[in-house]
Scaffold this motif. Sequence first.
Motif, PDB file in Angstrom:
ATOM      1  N   UNK A  43      40.110  30.551  37.862  1.00 39.87           N
ATOM      2  CA  UNK A  43      38.946  31.177  38.510  1.00 39.87           C
ATOM      3  C   UNK A  43      38.569  32.455  37.776  1.00 39.87           C
ATOM      4  N   UNK A  44      39.556  33.270  37.423  1.00 35.52           N
ATOM      5  CA  UNK A  44      39.283  34.529  36.730  1.00 35.52           C
ATOM      6  C   UNK A  44      38.705  34.303  35.337  1.00 35.52           C
ATOM      7  N   UNK A  45      39.044  33.149  34.737  1.00 42.50           N
ATOM      8  CA  UNK A  45      38.447  32.826  33.439  1.00 42.50           C
ATOM      9  C   UNK A  45      36.963  32.538  33.586  1.00 42.50           C
ATOM     10  N   UNK A  46      36.581  32.030  34.744  1.00 37.85           N
ATOM     11  CA  UNK A  46      35.169  31.747  35.018  1.00 37.85           C
ATOM     12  C   UNK A  46      34.463  32.999  35.515  1.00 37.85           C
ATOM     13  N   UNK A  47      35.130  33.715  36.427  1.00 42.71           N
ATOM     14  CA  UNK A  47      34.544  34.889  37.078  1.00 42.71           C
ATOM     15  C   UNK A  47      35.597  35.995  37.137  1.00 42.71           C
ATOM     16  N   UNK A  48      35.653  36.824  36.093  1.00 42.84           N
ATOM     17  CA  UNK A  48      36.717  37.838  36.011  1.00 42.84           C
ATOM     18  C   UNK A  48      36.737  38.806  37.189  1.00 42.84           C
ATOM     19  N   UNK A  49      35.657  38.972  37.877  1.00 42.25           N
ATOM     20  CA  UNK A  49      35.603  39.921  38.985  1.00 42.25           C
ATOM     21  C   UNK A  49      35.726  39.237  40.344  1.00 42.25           C
ATOM     22  N   UNK A  50      36.138  37.977  40.355  1.00 43.45           N
ATOM     23  CA  UNK A  50      36.240  37.267  41.636  1.00 43.45           C
ATOM     24  C   UNK A  50      37.258  37.967  42.536  1.00 43.45           C
ATOM     25  N   UNK A  51      36.826  38.511  43.680  1.00 36.96           N
ATOM     26  CA  UNK A  51      37.727  39.335  44.516  1.00 36.96           C
ATOM     27  C   UNK A  51      38.888  38.536  45.101  1.00 36.96           C
ATOM     28  N   UNK A  52      38.633  37.286  45.497  1.00 34.38           N
ATOM     29  CA  UNK A  52      39.707  36.486  46.103  1.00 34.38           C
ATOM     30  C   UNK A  52      40.795  36.189  45.086  1.00 34.38           C
ATOM     31  N   UNK A  53      40.388  35.817  43.887  1.00 34.11           N
ATOM     32  CA  UNK A  53      41.362  35.496  42.841  1.00 34.11           C
ATOM     33  C   UNK A  53      42.149  36.740  42.439  1.00 34.11           C
TER      34      UNK A  53
END
Length: 491
Positions: free
Chosen positions: A472-482
């Motif tokens: 997930x972080x590779x897709x969206x580095x700022x994803x709060x849940x991840x």
Amino acid sequence: MKTRVLSAFCLSFLLSASLYAQEPLTPDMTKQIDKIAAMIKDNPDAAEDAFDELLKGKNKKNVSLLVAIGKAYLDNGKMDAAKEYAERARKVDSKNGESYVLQGDIALSVKDVGTACGYYEQAILFDEDCYDAYYKYANAYIGVNPQLSVNMLLKLKEKHPTEIRVDRELANAYYQMGSYGKAKQVFDEYMQKGNPDVQDYSRYSMLLYLNKDYAQSLDMVNKGLAMEADNHLLKRLKMYDLYETKAYTEGIQASDVFFADPNNPDYVYMDYLYRGRLYAANNEVDKAMVEFDKAMKADEKSEHPEIAKEASEAQQKAQNYPEAIRFYQLYLDGMKDKAEVTDLFMFGRLYYMAAGAMTPTPGDSTTNQSVAAVDTIQRKAYLMEADTIFAQVAERVPDNYLGNFWRARTNAMLDPETTMGLAKPYYEKALAILEQNPKASKNVLIECESYLGYYYFLKEEYEQSKVYWEKILAIDPENPTAKQAMEGLKP
């Protein structure tokens, strides 16, 4: 175009090769013929004597007069007399097109289209400018083989490119063929240069409607209604066009005018369907359902199951999911083997949304436990049905992620605490397909990976959980849940 007008043009352009002078009939002579013709049915002997008197002297070999008398007999149902005068005209001048036009009219009166058009072709052979023959040939074939009508009119158009009346007939022939784009193109020129009547506005408005030029169609409708306010077709098209241009309130008013006579036999299923659409768009769902029901009843052979689909969409918009499901089932039953996989998918979504609408709100203080229990049973039934349908979707299109993805969502709702992991195999299958597609939706990828990361976290398989949060972080580095999950997984 009326026969008398066409005949006048045919006569005005005749180039006779006869030894006898063939002058067009004078207005006075035409009046005399009409007066005598009025006696044919009630006093045929007197009519015959009067016609004989007209044919004395130099008029004896006047082809135009002989043909006009023959036409008078034909119009009054006297076939034998009409044939006699047609033959007399042909004997006077076998190369005069008028007699062949009359013979064609006689054949057409008994619906012998082939013979009639053969005579019209002979008329054109002897007189290339006999407009009447071209038009009658075209009109005879328009309901049988409209391509032949087009071919004949194109010949006339080639000879007389500025003759605007040809455009009117040519547009009608294209319309009958279903070539609406060509019909519109030709009609455009006629409407600009000709002198359109109500019928022209009706045809042109319909062509514009069929070409989805709804605003222009509405403009032509209003011009036609200014000439004939009670024109049934134009009032119908006004209702249709107002819906298509999103003028729903005006459309409902136009529908009230159109349906002012509830016993009118000329109402068709589309009329009720459009009124239903107008009410639905105006958030008057109950009234819309009445019209959709009328539309389905008017569709006596059940050839238009899409009516039930539109009724379902209106009920879905009103969040009346049981009725939306019922109408959608009617739609699928009507489609039979023509139903697409997308239809099946949308049916599954309806069950899913029906279950979602019954999801208890956190902190709900409902005290009626028996009602709550029934709701729980019904909600589970909706989800089980949705799962069954999405499974069929996955089977029919195994390379598409949607079937498994929506099975995953459905099973996640059946297992809201993720204690059984019911959604796991379906999220895994959907993710495997999505990861093969570089253009896959990021949000969908993240949903799959979030579920799997959370599932493995609950199972205390932390290393496997980290795999999905890192994706997930590779897709969206700022994803709060991840980010939060990774913080919690640090040693």
